[in-house]
Design a protein around this motif. Sequence first.
Motif, PDB file in Angstrom:
ATOM      1  N   LYS A  65     -17.894  -1.748   0.336  1.00 27.45           N
ATOM      2  CA  LYS A  65     -18.227  -2.261  -0.982  1.00 27.45           C
ATOM      3  C   LYS A  65     -18.924  -1.205  -1.834  1.00 27.45           C
ATOM      4  CE  LYS A  65     -16.722  -6.521  -1.010  1.00 27.45           C
ATOM      5  NZ  LYS A  65     -15.697  -6.977  -1.979  1.00 27.45           N
ATOM      6  N   ILE A  66     -19.812  -0.445  -1.216  1.00 31.91           N
ATOM      7  CA  ILE A  66     -20.521   0.604  -1.956  1.00 31.91           C
ATOM      8  C   ILE A  66     -19.533   1.681  -2.402  1.00 31.91           C
ATOM      9  CG2 ILE A  66     -22.193   2.478  -1.749  1.00 31.91           C
ATOM     10  CD1 ILE A  66     -23.805   0.638   0.134  1.00 31.91           C
ATOM     11  N   LEU A  67     -18.653   2.100  -1.485  1.00 32.42           N
ATOM     12  CA  LEU A  67     -17.665   3.135  -1.806  1.00 32.42           C
ATOM     13  C   LEU A  67     -16.776   2.710  -2.964  1.00 32.42           C
ATOM     14  CD1 LEU A  67     -16.072   5.762  -1.201  1.00 32.42           C
ATOM     15  CD2 LEU A  67     -14.714   4.411   0.422  1.00 32.42           C
ATOM     16  N   THR A  68     -16.259   1.485  -2.901  1.00 35.71           N
ATOM     17  CA  THR A  68     -15.320   1.052  -3.933  1.00 35.71           C
ATOM     18  C   THR A  68     -16.020   0.575  -5.201  1.00 35.71           C
ATOM     19  OG1 THR A  68     -15.176  -1.128  -2.825  1.00 35.71           O
ATOM     20  CG2 THR A  68     -13.479   0.498  -2.313  1.00 35.71           C
ATOM     21  N   LYS A  69     -17.338   0.440  -5.142  1.00 40.24           N
ATOM     22  CA  LYS A  69     -18.106   0.187  -6.361  1.00 40.24           C
ATOM     23  C   LYS A  69     -18.237   1.487  -7.149  1.00 40.24           C
ATOM     24  CE  LYS A  69     -20.909  -2.410  -8.930  1.00 40.24           C
ATOM     25  NZ  LYS A  69     -20.477  -3.648  -9.619  1.00 40.24           N
ATOM     26  N   VAL A  70     -18.448   2.576  -6.430  1.00 41.11           N
ATOM     27  CA  VAL A  70     -18.566   3.895  -7.063  1.00 41.11           C
ATOM     28  C   VAL A  70     -17.194   4.408  -7.489  1.00 41.11           C
ATOM     29  CG1 VAL A  70     -19.301   6.289  -6.729  1.00 41.11           C
ATOM     30  CG2 VAL A  70     -20.635   4.412  -5.717  1.00 41.11           C
ATOM     31  N   PHE A  71     -16.196   4.201  -6.606  1.00 45.16           N
ATOM     32  CA  PHE A  71     -14.830   4.653  -6.878  1.00 45.16           C
ATOM     33  C   PHE A  71     -13.882   3.447  -6.778  1.00 45.16           C
ATOM     34  CE2 PHE A  71     -17.038   8.211  -4.750  1.00 45.16           C
ATOM     35  CZ  PHE A  71     -17.003   9.150  -5.774  1.00 45.16           C
ATOM     36  N   PRO A  72     -13.819   2.609  -7.825  1.00 45.96           N
ATOM     37  CA  PRO A  72     -12.976   1.407  -7.762  1.00 45.96           C
ATOM     38  C   PRO A  72     -11.486   1.740  -7.864  1.00 45.96           C
ATOM     39  CG  PRO A  72     -13.999   1.605  -9.922  1.00 45.96           C
ATOM     40  CD  PRO A  72     -14.578   2.713  -9.089  1.00 45.96           C
ATOM     41  N   PHE A  73     -10.732   1.305  -6.880  1.00 39.08           N
ATOM     42  CA  PHE A  73      -9.284   1.535  -6.908  1.00 39.08           C
ATOM     43  C   PHE A  73      -8.607   0.573  -5.941  1.00 39.08           C
ATOM     44  CE2 PHE A  73     -11.247   4.312  -3.784  1.00 39.08           C
ATOM     45  CZ  PHE A  73     -10.461   4.152  -2.653  1.00 39.08           C
ATOM     46  N   ASN A  74      -7.332   0.294  -6.199  1.00 34.68           N
ATOM     47  CA  ASN A  74      -6.516  -0.509  -5.303  1.00 34.68           C
ATOM     48  C   ASN A  74      -5.684   0.439  -4.445  1.00 34.68           C
ATOM     49  OD1 ASN A  74      -7.391  -2.917  -6.574  1.00 34.68           O
ATOM     50  ND2 ASN A  74      -5.824  -2.702  -8.141  1.00 34.68           N
ATOM     51  N   SER A  75      -5.558   0.133  -3.154  1.00 34.45           N
ATOM     52  CA  SER A  75      -4.824   1.030  -2.270  1.00 34.45           C
ATOM     53  C   SER A  75      -4.328   0.294  -1.037  1.00 34.45           C
ATOM     54  CB  SER A  75      -5.720   2.196  -1.828  1.00 34.45           C
ATOM     55  OG  SER A  75      -6.746   1.732  -0.966  1.00 34.45           O
ATOM     56  N   ARG A  76      -3.302   0.835  -0.405  1.00 36.03           N
ATOM     57  CA  ARG A  76      -2.804   0.262   0.838  1.00 36.03           C
ATOM     58  C   ARG A  76      -3.861   0.323   1.921  1.00 36.03           C
ATOM     59  NH1 ARG A  76      -1.076   1.342   5.691  1.00 36.03           N
ATOM     60  NH2 ARG A  76      -1.467   3.575   5.474  1.00 36.03           N
ATOM     61  N   GLN A  77      -4.690   1.360   1.899  1.00 33.11           N
ATOM     62  CA  GLN A  77      -5.658   1.579   2.971  1.00 33.11           C
ATOM     63  C   GLN A  77      -6.849   0.631   2.917  1.00 33.11           C
ATOM     64  OE1 GLN A  77      -4.457   3.988   0.947  1.00 33.11           O
ATOM     65  NE2 GLN A  77      -3.088   5.068   2.368  1.00 33.11           N
ATOM     66  N   LEU A  78      -7.244   0.184   1.729  1.00 30.68           N
ATOM     67  CA  LEU A  78      -8.481  -0.595   1.603  1.00 30.68           C
ATOM     68  C   LEU A  78      -8.299  -1.970   0.960  1.00 30.68           C
ATOM     69  CD1 LEU A  78     -11.056   2.154   0.512  1.00 30.68           C
ATOM     70  CD2 LEU A  78     -10.711   1.199   2.793  1.00 30.68           C
ATOM     71  N   SER A  79      -7.327  -2.127   0.080  1.00 31.58           N
ATOM     72  CA  SER A  79      -7.188  -3.397  -0.636  1.00 31.58           C
ATOM     73  C   SER A  79      -6.921  -4.551   0.331  1.00 31.58           C
ATOM     74  CB  SER A  79      -6.054  -3.317  -1.660  1.00 31.58           C
ATOM     75  OG  SER A  79      -6.375  -2.416  -2.699  1.00 31.58           O
ATOM     76  N   PRO A  80      -7.642  -5.653   0.186  1.00 31.32           N
ATOM     77  CA  PRO A  80      -7.500  -6.760   1.137  1.00 31.32           C
ATOM     78  C   PRO A  80      -6.319  -7.689   0.869  1.00 31.32           C
ATOM     79  CG  PRO A  80      -9.231  -7.253  -0.427  1.00 31.32           C
ATOM     80  CD  PRO A  80      -8.785  -5.853  -0.732  1.00 31.32           C
ATOM     81  N   TYR A  81      -5.698  -7.571  -0.326  1.00 32.74           N
ATOM     82  CA  TYR A  81      -4.635  -8.509  -0.681  1.00 32.74           C
ATOM     83  C   TYR A  81      -3.409  -7.795  -1.254  1.00 32.74           C
ATOM     84  CZ  TYR A  81      -8.511 -11.834  -0.479  1.00 32.74           C
ATOM     85  OH  TYR A  81      -9.606 -12.568  -0.074  1.00 32.74           O
ATOM     86  N   ILE A  82      -2.316  -8.545  -1.280  1.00 33.57           N
ATOM     87  CA  ILE A  82      -1.101  -8.157  -1.996  1.00 33.57           C
ATOM     88  C   ILE A  82      -0.769  -9.309  -2.933  1.00 33.57           C
ATOM     89  CG2 ILE A  82       1.383  -7.717  -1.793  1.00 33.57           C
ATOM     90  CD1 ILE A  82       0.774  -6.540   1.005  1.00 33.57           C
ATOM     91  N   ILE A  83      -0.382  -8.990  -4.172  1.00 32.24           N
ATOM     92  CA  ILE A  83       0.062 -10.030  -5.089  1.00 32.24           C
ATOM     93  C   ILE A  83       1.491  -9.741  -5.532  1.00 32.24           C
ATOM     94  CG2 ILE A  83      -2.226 -10.660  -5.899  1.00 32.24           C
ATOM     95  CD1 ILE A  83      -1.801  -9.063  -8.393  1.00 32.24           C
ATOM     96  N   LEU A  84       2.248 -10.808  -5.663  1.00 30.84           N
ATOM     97  CA  LEU A  84       3.639 -10.750  -6.117  1.00 30.84           C
ATOM     98  C   LEU A  84       3.803 -11.741  -7.273  1.00 30.84           C
ATOM     99  CD1 LEU A  84       6.730 -10.068  -5.795  1.00 30.84           C
ATOM    100  CD2 LEU A  84       6.803 -11.944  -4.127  1.00 30.84           C
ATOM    101  N   GLU A  85       4.300 -11.247  -8.390  1.00 30.61           N
ATOM    102  CA  GLU A  85       4.594 -12.104  -9.538  1.00 30.61           C
ATOM    103  C   GLU A  85       6.009 -11.801 -10.001  1.00 30.61           C
ATOM    104  OE1 GLU A  85       3.280 -12.741 -14.231  1.00 30.61           O
ATOM    105  OE2 GLU A  85       2.028 -11.523 -12.912  1.00 30.61           O
ATOM    106  N   ALA A  86       6.817 -12.842 -10.129  1.00 24.03           N
ATOM    107  CA  ALA A  86       8.207 -12.651 -10.550  1.00 24.03           C
ATOM    108  C   ALA A  86       8.638 -13.810 -11.424  1.00 24.03           C
ATOM    109  CB  ALA A  86       9.124 -12.534  -9.338  1.00 24.03           C
ATOM    110  N   ARG A  87       9.576 -13.526 -12.317  1.00 20.85           N
ATOM    111  CA  ARG A  87      10.067 -14.517 -13.266  1.00 20.85           C
ATOM    112  C   ARG A  87      11.519 -14.864 -12.954  1.00 20.85           C
ATOM    113  NH1 ARG A  87       5.895 -14.525 -15.191  1.00 20.85           N
ATOM    114  NH2 ARG A  87       5.828 -12.908 -16.778  1.00 20.85           N
TER     115      ARG A  87
END
Length: 249
Positions: free
Chosen positions: A225-247
């Motif tokens: 949490k501290i690391l991603t507070k300083v360096f906020p980013f989405n990534s395969r290595q750390l992101s806890p979720y995947i979202i899919l949106e389609a029409r």
Amino acid sequence: MENLLTDRAFWVNYWEQKPDLSVNIPANYMFHEQLAKIIKTQRVKTAIELGGFPGYYAVFLKKYFALDVTLLDYFVHQPITNKLLQTNGLEEKDIRIIETDLFNYTPGQQYDLVLSFGLIEHFNDTADIINRHINFVKPGGTLFITLPNFRALNGWFQKRFDPDNYDKHNIDCMDPKLLAGICEQAGLQVVQSRFFGHFSLWLHEEEQKPLMLRLFKKSLWLSGKILTKVFPFNSRQLSPYIILEARKL
């Protein structure tokens, strides 16, 4: 190979182990920004949450957007859902409940918005379960699916310290490109398919885990949490979720 990675007994036990499920759903509930944007831009009036017992997102959509909402799951304990509704200032009639097996059910209607949160990863045939979602989407409607990303650090943690829970998940489906490809093949226009969230860790039934493991998890969680507070980013290595949106065109 069996398509279903869990069974009814698993879910009965899962929900029975939970403490009070009747929580007050806040306006800033997870994915609230994404859902609010879809509802506003697509003028959503009807929605169905698949596999969503006890109905947190169904309640969220009714409470804050006044949508015509349906909840479909093959395990529903009505008193729990009723108490959840009451806690959030809603009545039993405010949400339609369909208790059925998704694999033996033909949709009686289609919806502007079809959602599931943490459902598709419990099946081996990812294309099949996504296409069953698509059957509920009306032309011009939106499909919105989220699932955990166990290819991240959280997945390593689950596999190492909670293998029984890890094995209930199809890790291969946790691939945004795969999910987008399935939707495109079905004729949908993919709006987004990506890793989401900066960092998180969790344990199933954490309160029952050994103290040292809980402390180790807390230290990793705090560091991330501290690391991603300083360096906020989405990534395969750390992101806890995947979202899919389609029409659906």
